[in-house]
Design a protein around this motif. Structure first.
Motif, PDB file in Angstrom:
ATOM      1  N   LEU A 248      17.449  62.647  28.334  1.00 28.86           N
ATOM      2  CA  LEU A 248      16.874  62.904  29.654  1.00 28.86           C
ATOM      3  C   LEU A 248      15.823  61.853  29.995  1.00 28.86           C
ATOM      4  CD1 LEU A 248      16.518  66.773  29.503  1.00 28.86           C
ATOM      5  CD2 LEU A 248      17.860  65.498  31.179  1.00 28.86           C
ATOM      6  N   LYS A 249      14.941  61.548  29.050  1.00 25.83           N
ATOM      7  CA  LYS A 249      13.908  60.526  29.278  1.00 25.83           C
ATOM      8  C   LYS A 249      14.549  59.171  29.578  1.00 25.83           C
ATOM      9  CE  LYS A 249      11.071  60.084  25.944  1.00 25.83           C
ATOM     10  NZ  LYS A 249      10.038  59.947  24.931  1.00 25.83           N
ATOM     11  N   ASP A 250      15.545  58.808  28.787  1.00 28.58           N
ATOM     12  CA  ASP A 250      16.216  57.518  28.981  1.00 28.58           C
ATOM     13  C   ASP A 250      16.873  57.442  30.357  1.00 28.58           C
ATOM     14  OD1 ASP A 250      15.430  56.807  26.428  1.00 28.58           O
ATOM     15  OD2 ASP A 250      17.400  57.157  25.526  1.00 28.58           O
ATOM     16  N   THR A 251      17.506  58.528  30.782  1.00 28.45           N
ATOM     17  CA  THR A 251      18.181  58.547  32.078  1.00 28.45           C
ATOM     18  C   THR A 251      17.172  58.484  33.218  1.00 28.45           C
ATOM     19  OG1 THR A 251      20.046  59.795  31.174  1.00 28.45           O
ATOM     20  CG2 THR A 251      19.753  59.857  33.562  1.00 28.45           C
ATOM     21  N   LEU A 252      16.110  59.284  33.127  1.00 24.34           N
ATOM     22  CA  LEU A 252      15.121  59.336  34.212  1.00 24.34           C
ATOM     23  C   LEU A 252      14.318  58.055  34.354  1.00 24.34           C
ATOM     24  CD1 LEU A 252      13.858  63.002  33.824  1.00 24.34           C
ATOM     25  CD2 LEU A 252      15.228  62.059  35.692  1.00 24.34           C
ATOM     26  N   THR A 253      14.227  57.276  33.296  1.00 25.36           N
ATOM     27  CA  THR A 253      13.460  56.024  33.358  1.00 25.36           C
ATOM     28  C   THR A 253      14.366  54.795  33.461  1.00 25.36           C
ATOM     29  OG1 THR A 253      13.298  55.928  30.943  1.00 25.36           O
ATOM     30  CG2 THR A 253      11.481  56.981  32.118  1.00 25.36           C
ATOM     31  N   SER A 254      15.640  55.014  33.714  1.00 19.81           N
ATOM     32  CA  SER A 254      16.587  53.902  33.792  1.00 19.81           C
ATOM     33  C   SER A 254      16.599  53.292  35.189  1.00 19.81           C
ATOM     34  CB  SER A 254      17.996  54.381  33.438  1.00 19.81           C
ATOM     35  OG  SER A 254      18.524  55.155  34.494  1.00 19.81           O
ATOM     36  N   SER A 255      17.188  52.121  35.295  1.00 19.43           N
ATOM     37  CA  SER A 255      17.301  51.448  36.588  1.00 19.43           C
ATOM     38  C   SER A 255      18.278  52.159  37.515  1.00 19.43           C
ATOM     39  CB  SER A 255      17.720  49.992  36.388  1.00 19.43           C
ATOM     40  OG  SER A 255      18.985  49.927  35.757  1.00 19.43           O
TER      41      SER A 255
END
Length: 87
Positions: A35-42
């Protein structure tokens, strides 16, 4: 992306069900990291672009204040502007 987010969050959301014992598992850790990786992705965040319209959304409660600055893209999508990070 909304459907994908609910799938990613499923292990963590299950902890919120009534009468469910709290047990943070490896599956929860993976879910949280994904979730963190997705929400902070480009795919979600945008870099500031002075040529695009910006929008400020503010929400207040007795516990605090939140604000998000977003760009409105040429496709009329609202994308939060990433804050710069010191490395």
């Amino acid at each position: 992306m909304d459907g994908k987010m609910s799938i990613l969050a499923s292990p963590v959301n299950k902890l919120l069900a009534r009468n469910t014992p709290w047990c943070w598992s490896e599956e929860c850790t993976k879910s949280f990291q994904d979730l963190k990786d997705t929400l902070t992705s480009s795919r979600v965040l945008a870099h500031y672009n002075p040529k695009l319209e910006a929008q400020l959304a503010v929400e207040a409660s007795p516990l605090g204040l939140e604000a998000v600055i977003s760009h409105i893209t040429e496709e009329w999508e609202e994308r939060p502007i990433a804050s710069p990070r010191d490395h």
